[in-house]
Each structure stands twice: as structure tokens, then as C-alpha cells.
Motif scaffolding. Structure first.
Motif, PDB file in Angstrom:
ATOM      1  N   TRP A 197      19.487 -69.196   0.336  1.00 19.08           N
ATOM      2  CA  TRP A 197      18.693 -68.300   1.169  1.00 19.08           C
ATOM      3  C   TRP A 197      17.713 -67.477   0.330  1.00 19.08           C
ATOM      4  N   ILE A 198      18.148 -67.080  -0.851  1.00 21.00           N
ATOM      5  CA  ILE A 198      17.217 -66.383  -1.746  1.00 21.00           C
ATOM      6  C   ILE A 198      16.073 -67.305  -2.138  1.00 21.00           C
ATOM      7  N   SER A 199      16.393 -68.564  -2.445  1.00 25.68           N
ATOM      8  CA  SER A 199      15.345 -69.511  -2.824  1.00 25.68           C
ATOM      9  C   SER A 199      14.404 -69.777  -1.660  1.00 25.68           C
ATOM     10  N   LEU A 200      14.931 -69.775  -0.438  1.00 24.00           N
ATOM     11  CA  LEU A 200      14.073 -69.958   0.734  1.00 24.00           C
ATOM     12  C   LEU A 200      13.074 -68.818   0.850  1.00 24.00           C
ATOM     13  N   LEU A 201      13.551 -67.590   0.668  1.00 27.35           N
ATOM     14  CA  LEU A 201      12.644 -66.438   0.716  1.00 27.35           C
ATOM     15  C   LEU A 201      11.582 -66.525  -0.381  1.00 27.35           C
ATOM     16  N   ARG A 202      12.003 -66.917  -1.566  1.00 31.28           N
ATOM     17  CA  ARG A 202      11.041 -67.024  -2.663  1.00 31.28           C
ATOM     18  C   ARG A 202      10.056 -68.154  -2.432  1.00 31.28           C
ATOM     19  N   SER A 203      10.515 -69.229  -1.791  1.00 30.16           N
ATOM     20  CA  SER A 203       9.608 -70.336  -1.486  1.00 30.16           C
ATOM     21  C   SER A 203       8.474 -69.891  -0.575  1.00 30.16           C
ATOM     22  N   ALA A 204       8.756 -68.907   0.274  1.00 30.84           N
ATOM     23  CA  ALA A 204       7.731 -68.380   1.175  1.00 30.84           C
ATOM     24  C   ALA A 204       7.068 -67.118   0.619  1.00 30.84           C
ATOM     25  N   GLY A 205       7.354 -66.792  -0.631  1.00 30.29           N
ATOM     26  CA  GLY A 205       6.775 -65.586  -1.221  1.00 30.29           C
ATOM     27  C   GLY A 205       7.230 -64.331  -0.501  1.00 30.29           C
ATOM     28  N   ALA A 206       8.471 -64.370   0.064  1.00 38.66           N
ATOM     29  CA  ALA A 206       8.911 -63.302   0.955  1.00 38.66           C
ATOM     30  C   ALA A 206      10.070 -62.469   0.419  1.00 38.66           C
ATOM     31  N   TYR A 207      10.568 -62.781  -0.761  1.00 41.72           N
ATOM     32  CA  TYR A 207      11.801 -62.142  -1.220  1.00 41.72           C
ATOM     33  C   TYR A 207      11.674 -60.619  -1.334  1.00 41.72           C
ATOM     34  N   GLN A 208      10.627 -60.154  -2.010  1.00 42.90           N
ATOM     35  CA  GLN A 208      10.497 -58.713  -2.208  1.00 42.90           C
ATOM     36  C   GLN A 208      10.251 -57.976  -0.901  1.00 42.90           C
ATOM     37  N   MET A 209       9.396 -58.533  -0.046  1.00 44.92           N
ATOM     38  CA  MET A 209       9.114 -57.867   1.227  1.00 44.92           C
ATOM     39  C   MET A 209      10.348 -57.861   2.125  1.00 44.92           C
ATOM     40  N   PHE A 210      11.139 -58.922   2.067  1.00 43.82           N
ATOM     41  CA  PHE A 210      12.379 -58.951   2.839  1.00 43.82           C
ATOM     42  C   PHE A 210      13.338 -57.880   2.354  1.00 43.82           C
ATOM     43  N   ARG A 211      13.494 -57.752   1.040  1.00 46.11           N
ATOM     44  CA  ARG A 211      14.411 -56.755   0.489  1.00 46.11           C
ATOM     45  C   ARG A 211      13.946 -55.335   0.815  1.00 46.11           C
ATOM     46  N   GLN A 212      12.640 -55.125   0.844  1.00 48.87           N
ATOM     47  CA  GLN A 212      12.128 -53.796   1.197  1.00 48.87           C
ATOM     48  C   GLN A 212      12.364 -53.466   2.664  1.00 48.87           C
ATOM     49  N   SER A 213      12.327 -54.491   3.513  1.00 49.47           N
ATOM     50  CA  SER A 213      12.497 -54.254   4.947  1.00 49.47           C
ATOM     51  C   SER A 213      13.954 -54.182   5.354  1.00 49.47           C
ATOM     52  N   ARG A 214      14.846 -54.705   4.508  1.00 50.06           N
ATOM     53  CA  ARG A 214      16.271 -54.752   4.848  1.00 50.06           C
ATOM     54  C   ARG A 214      17.082 -54.504   3.583  1.00 50.06           C
ATOM     55  N   GLN A 215      17.817 -53.422   3.570  1.00 48.10           N
ATOM     56  CA  GLN A 215      18.573 -53.034   2.389  1.00 48.10           C
ATOM     57  C   GLN A 215      19.979 -53.644   2.336  1.00 48.10           C
ATOM     58  N   GLN A 216      20.380 -54.336   3.386  1.00 49.54           N
ATOM     59  CA  GLN A 216      21.720 -54.897   3.448  1.00 49.54           C
ATOM     60  C   GLN A 216      21.766 -56.269   2.783  1.00 49.54           C
ATOM     61  N   ALA A 217      22.924 -56.913   2.877  1.00 51.75           N
ATOM     62  CA  ALA A 217      23.107 -58.227   2.259  1.00 51.75           C
ATOM     63  C   ALA A 217      22.211 -59.264   2.925  1.00 51.75           C
ATOM     64  N   ILE A 218      21.918 -60.317   2.171  1.00 50.72           N
ATOM     65  CA  ILE A 218      21.080 -61.399   2.694  1.00 50.72           C
ATOM     66  C   ILE A 218      21.917 -62.262   3.637  1.00 50.72           C
ATOM     67  N   GLU A 219      21.501 -62.306   4.903  1.00 44.43           N
ATOM     68  CA  GLU A 219      22.192 -63.086   5.917  1.00 44.43           C
ATOM     69  C   GLU A 219      21.232 -64.097   6.521  1.00 44.43           C
ATOM     70  N   PRO A 220      21.729 -65.286   6.867  1.00 46.42           N
ATOM     71  CA  PRO A 220      20.846 -66.322   7.429  1.00 46.42           C
ATOM     72  C   PRO A 220      20.037 -65.853   8.635  1.00 46.42           C
ATOM     73  N   LYS A 221      20.680 -65.118   9.551  1.00 47.58           N
ATOM     74  CA  LYS A 221      19.980 -64.664  10.753  1.00 47.58           C
ATOM     75  C   LYS A 221      18.837 -63.720  10.404  1.00 47.58           C
ATOM     76  N   ALA A 222      19.068 -62.830   9.443  1.00 48.59           N
ATOM     77  CA  ALA A 222      18.033 -61.878   9.059  1.00 48.59           C
ATOM     78  C   ALA A 222      16.870 -62.587   8.365  1.00 48.59           C
ATOM     79  N   VAL A 223      17.175 -63.569   7.516  1.00 50.88           N
ATOM     80  CA  VAL A 223      16.122 -64.324   6.836  1.00 50.88           C
ATOM     81  C   VAL A 223      15.285 -65.094   7.852  1.00 50.88           C
TER      82      VAL A 223
END
Length: 332
Positions: A197-223
Motif C-alpha cells: 500500500w505504501i508503494s501504491l501511494l508512492r507510485s501515484a506520487g501520493a505518499y506525503q500528501m496522504f500522510r499529511q491528510s491522515r495521521q493514522q495507520a495506512i489502511e486499504p480503504k483510506a488509500v
């Protein structure tokens, strides 16, 4: 604007966006491979599935090694969607309309092309560095386009091609994760699952923006919700659909009287479906089925854009454009 010019501008940006996406996918997968068990195919074959080229890949590379995947996606001249071919097709379209695009746009695209074609020093660099340079070169082309091209129909068709390709690739890579890489119940929430899931976010250039928008654990539904429905992240499906609808209205002309035409209705209905829904509802109904339907809408959008604006250009059957039938499709 001439149909052939609009056609070329649209495809220049689709091809550059495609090359940038592939370079990002491969770059992230190479990094992820370091954390996967030795010999694992997890980071690699999904890239082929996401680009809809599995049949051709299996034919050319029956052994399906990681090296085969990287070569197929980056340098294989028999793969029409390889990075080297995408840049070549974009450059050929640009060459045909040099009087329309800016000199800076042509020089940047021409530089990328010749580096990939003839620079032996470039191909001797580490793989990660090659991919990073390709990605940055494509992003530089976007920046040059946005900073030097007047906001007339030329820019609108350029943006339209870029947005449609971007939304399509974001939905494809997410669909591959949910449908083709769905882990067994024992693996859900495990280390490898979280890495994917982390690699999926990075593939879309979205990892940092996702982490800024959500401080909790990485969950499939949230991604999935972030990549599909976020209204302010520029690579999310919803954001791209909003800009596509906006761009089509500008191209058609805000002052045109009467009801919206078929193309505007399709883009508006697609935008509405993905603006007034929730990720819980999509998952409950079947996320793969929802994304599959979205892919069908993207193909219809492309076909109607082609019929309305590019049909004159297609009469000549230019080899530098692809019909909707040639666009890669996610397996149903």
C-alpha cells in the motif's frame, strides 16, 4: 483549431504522462523489491497488468524475470507502451506541429528523445537514477508547457490528454492492487501488505500528501478513498474528472446555447458518480467492478473526444495516434 493539431497536442501529453507514470511505477517497484522475499514477483508482474500488456509480455518473455519486466516497460521497442516508444511517439506528434507549440517545449521533448535513443552514458547509470531522470524530464516538460503555452485551445487539449491519461493510470494501479494482489486473510495488515500500500501511494506520487491528510495507520480503504475521491490531490480520479469536465466545457464554449452535448453529458455524469459517493459504498458494491465501469467511461470519453474533435485527423490513419481499441485495458 485544425483537427490534426488538436489530435497531436492531446496525444503528446498522453504519451508523456504515460512515460512519467511508467517510470514512477518501475522506480517504486525496484525500491520495494529490496524489502520483499528473494524471488518474489509481488512488485513486478502487477506493473504489466496495470499497463494491459500481459499477453504481449508473456509472448516476448516467458521466463518473466524482474529484469524482463523492467526492460519490457522501459526500452523494449516491440512494446508500444514502453517509455522509449511513448517519448518517440510524443516527439513525432510534436515535430508535426512545431509551429503551434513553443520552442522550449520542442527542445525539452527532443532532448528526452535523443538521450533515450543515443546516450550510452545515460544507460550506464544505475536503474533508479535512469528512472528518476526520465520522470523529472517529463515533469519538466509539463512545467515548460504550463509556463510558456498560452491558455488557448492548444493548452486546453494538452491538459485534456494529460488529465485523462493520469486518471486512467491512477485507477488502473489501484485496481491491480485490489483485484490481482488481494492478499489472503492471514496476510491482511501484515508487513508485506503494508509495503504494497505504501508503494501504491508512492507510485501515484501520493505518499506525503496522504500522510499529511491522515495521521493514522495506512489502511486499504483510506488509500483507495484518497486516490479515487480526494477533491484536492492533483492525481486523484475525482480531481482529474473535475478538470476534464471543466476543460471540455471551455473547449466547447461556455456561450454555446442549448442543452449539453453527448460528450459533456458523459463527462458530467461520470464526475457526478465519483463526486457523490463514498469509499464505503464503492467497496460494498465491489471496488473492482466500480473501477472497471470507470475504465469503460474513460474509453467512451476518449472515443467521443476523438469523434468530435479528431475525426478529420484520423482519416489519414496517422501512425502516431492510437485508437481506443489499442488503449490497454484492465482485465475484467
Amino acid at each position: 483549431m485544425l483537427s490534426r493539431v488538436a489530435d497531436s497536442l492531446y496525444w503528446i501529453n498522453r504519451y508523456v504522462e504515460r512515460a512519467e507514470n511508467i517510470s514512477r511505477f518501475v522506480e517504486v517497484s525496484e525500491a520495494m523489491a529490496l524489502d520483499c522475499p528473494p524471488g518474489s514477483a509481488e512488485p513486478w508482474l502487477p506493473l504489466i497488468e496495470a499497463n494491459g500488456d500481459r499477453e504481449l509480455f508473456d509472448k516476448l518473455h516467458p521466463s518473466a524475470t524482474p529484469e524482463d519486466v523492467v526492460s519490457f516497460l522501459v526500452r523494449n521497442e516491440e512494446n508500444p507502451n514502453s517509455i522509449i516508444n511513448c517519448i518517440a511517439f510524443a516527439r513525432e506528434n510534436a515535430r508535426q506541429i512545431r509551429e503551434v507549440i513553443t520552442t522550449e517545449m520542442w527542445e525539452q521533448l527532443n532532448d528526452i528523445y535523443w538521450i533515450l535513443q543515443e546516450s550510452t552514458s545515460f544507460w550506464k547509470e544505475p536503474g533508479q537514477e535512469q528512472l528518476r531522470n526520465i520522470r523529472r524530464a517529463c515533469q519538466l516538460f509539463y512545467g515548460i508547457t504550463d509556463s510558456t503555452l498560452s491558455r488557448d485551445l492548444s493548452w486546453q487539449f494538452s491538459r485534456l490528454g494529460r488529465l485523462l491519461e493520469r486518471a486512467e493510470k491512477t485507477s488502473r494501479i489501484l485496481d491491480v492492487k485490489y483485484f490481482l494482489l488481494l492478499p489472503s486473510p492471514d496476510e491482511v495488515g501484515g508487513v508485506l501488505d503494508e509495503l504494497q500500500w505504501i508503494s501504491l501511494l508512492r507510485s501515484a506520487g501520493a505518499y506525503q500528501m496522504f500522510r499529511q491528510s491522515r495521521q493514522q495507520a495506512i489502511e486499504p480503504k483510506a488509500v483507495a478513498g484518497f486516490l479515487l475521491l480526494n477533491p484536492i490531490f492533483p492525481r486523484s480520479v475525482r480531481y482529474c474528472l473535475e478538470r476534464i469536465h471543466e476543460t471540455l466545457k471551455i473547449i466547447r464554449g461556455e456561450s454555446v446555447p442549448g442543452a449539453p452535448d453527448e460528450l459533456e453529458c458523459l463527462s458530467g455524469l461520470t464526475l457526478a458518480r465519483w463526486s457523490y459517493t463514498s469509499i464505503d459504498a464503492l467497496i460494498a458494491e465491489g471496488l473492482h467492478e466500480a473501477i472497471d465501469s470507470l475504465q469503460s467511461d474513460f474509453n467512451q470519453l476518449h472515443e467521443q473526444i476523438e469523434q468530435r474533435y479528431f475525426i478529420t485527423a484520423n482519416i489519414s490513419a496517422s501512425p502516431t495516434t492510437l485508437s481506443s481499441a489499442e488503449l490497454p485495458c484492465v482485465p475484467a
